[in-house]
Design a protein around this motif. Structure first.
Motif, PDB file in Angstrom:
ATOM      1  N   GLY A 114      -3.511  -5.529  -3.202  1.00 48.62           N
ATOM      2  CA  GLY A 114      -4.849  -5.118  -3.603  1.00 48.62           C
ATOM      3  C   GLY A 114      -5.271  -5.588  -4.976  1.00 48.62           C
ATOM      4  N   ILE A 126      -6.421  -1.587   5.621  1.00 42.63           N
ATOM      5  CA  ILE A 126      -6.519  -1.267   4.196  1.00 42.63           C
ATOM      6  C   ILE A 126      -7.193  -2.399   3.416  1.00 42.63           C
ATOM      7  CG2 ILE A 126      -4.494   0.260   4.263  1.00 42.63           C
ATOM      8  CD1 ILE A 126      -2.875  -2.041   2.953  1.00 42.63           C
ATOM      9  N   ARG A 186      -4.597   1.638  -2.427  1.00 44.34           N
ATOM     10  CA  ARG A 186      -3.456   1.202  -1.609  1.00 44.34           C
ATOM     11  C   ARG A 186      -2.167   1.872  -2.078  1.00 44.34           C
ATOM     12  NH1 ARG A 186      -4.532  -5.182   0.017  1.00 44.34           N
ATOM     13  NH2 ARG A 186      -6.796  -4.954   0.019  1.00 44.34           N
ATOM     14  N   LYS A 214      -1.788   5.013  -0.455  1.00 47.41           N
ATOM     15  CA  LYS A 214      -1.399   4.848   0.949  1.00 47.41           C
ATOM     16  C   LYS A 214       0.078   4.469   1.097  1.00 47.41           C
ATOM     17  CE  LYS A 214      -5.474   5.440   2.938  1.00 47.41           C
ATOM     18  NZ  LYS A 214      -5.734   6.513   3.944  1.00 47.41           N
TER      19      LYS A 214
END
Length: 240
Positions: free
Chosen positions: A49, A65, A73, A76
């Motif tokens: 990310g 995502i 992220r 997550k």
């Protein structure tokens, strides 16, 4: 499981860096390798990310995502160790490890984490994460913070950079331990044969594309024998 679907990434000037990469992780430890400038670090940044793709999708355990930034992220379950570690003035090594773990750590836990990257907790735990640390020390501490996360997916960008031989050997052992005991997955960007030799799967990236992928047993002999070569130092697309 990490799944990448037809991923593309271009720079603002239009230069194409990642060109239609697709794969699914199948084992606990996937190593991405290939020539310098081929797109390995760019792919790691897209997965974590740090950068957003031009097109394509990134899925973690079936959840898309792609639109999430690095912080979202991380929530997550994605952890990322940069090739060049970030410095944190005012934070001690203990602070950083506990922030990564999400809770307080006792002496044994701190010693275990730092021991996995070849550092003595007594010598480092109260030191600040500033320029007093060498590049290799900062690198090892950053790797320890990623290990502290116990993430679903941990991405390591050339973890061997700046690390001495003994610490490198200990790090490889740590990767093997995580693969055997942890529920999380590892994606490691590396040129090192020792790391390639403990992989479940190997993906070769060159000129922003996957050139070979498969199990270690399928891919590593080709790399070591020279059967796979890349003759495109100027990124002409001649890899084979």
């Amino acid at each position: 499981m990490l799944e990448i679907r037809d991923l593309h990434w271009k720079l603002p000037d239009g230069s194409s860096i990642i060109n239609g990469v697709s794969f699914k992780t199948r084992g606990k430890l996937t190593v991405i390798t290939g020539p310098n400038g081929g797109g390995k670090t760019s792919l790691a940044k897209l997965i974590s990310g740090v950068e957003q793709p031009t097109s394509g999708s990134i899925l973690l355990d079936g959840e898309d995502i792609t639109a999430l930034d690095i912080t979202e992220r991380a929530k997550k379950g994605v952890a990322y160790a940069f090739q060049q570690p970030v410095r944190f003035k005012g934070l001690t090594v203990r602070d950083l490890l506990e922030l990564a773990a999400g809770n307080s750590l006792n002496s044994a836990e701190l010693c275990d984490l730092l021991g996995k990257v070849g550092l003595c907790a007594e010598e480092y735990i109260d030191r600040e994460m500033n320029t007093s640390l060498s590049g290799g020390e900062a690198k090892r501490i950053e790797i320890a913070t990623v290990l502290a996360r116990k993430a679903k997916l941990s991405v390591f960008d050339e973890p061997e950079a700046g690390i001495d031989l003994w610490s490198f050997s200990r790090l490889v052992q740590t990767f093997e331990e995580i693969r055997e005991k942890s529920e999380g997955e590892l994606v490691v960007i590396s040129h090192q044969e020792r790391i390639l030799s403990v992989a479940d799967d190997i993906i070769v990236i060159a000129d922003g594309k996957i050139r070979i992928s498969g199990t270690k047993e399928e891919v590593l002999p080709k790399l070591l024998s020279g059967e796979y070569t890349c003759s495109c130092p100027k990124r002409t697309g001649d890899c084979k």
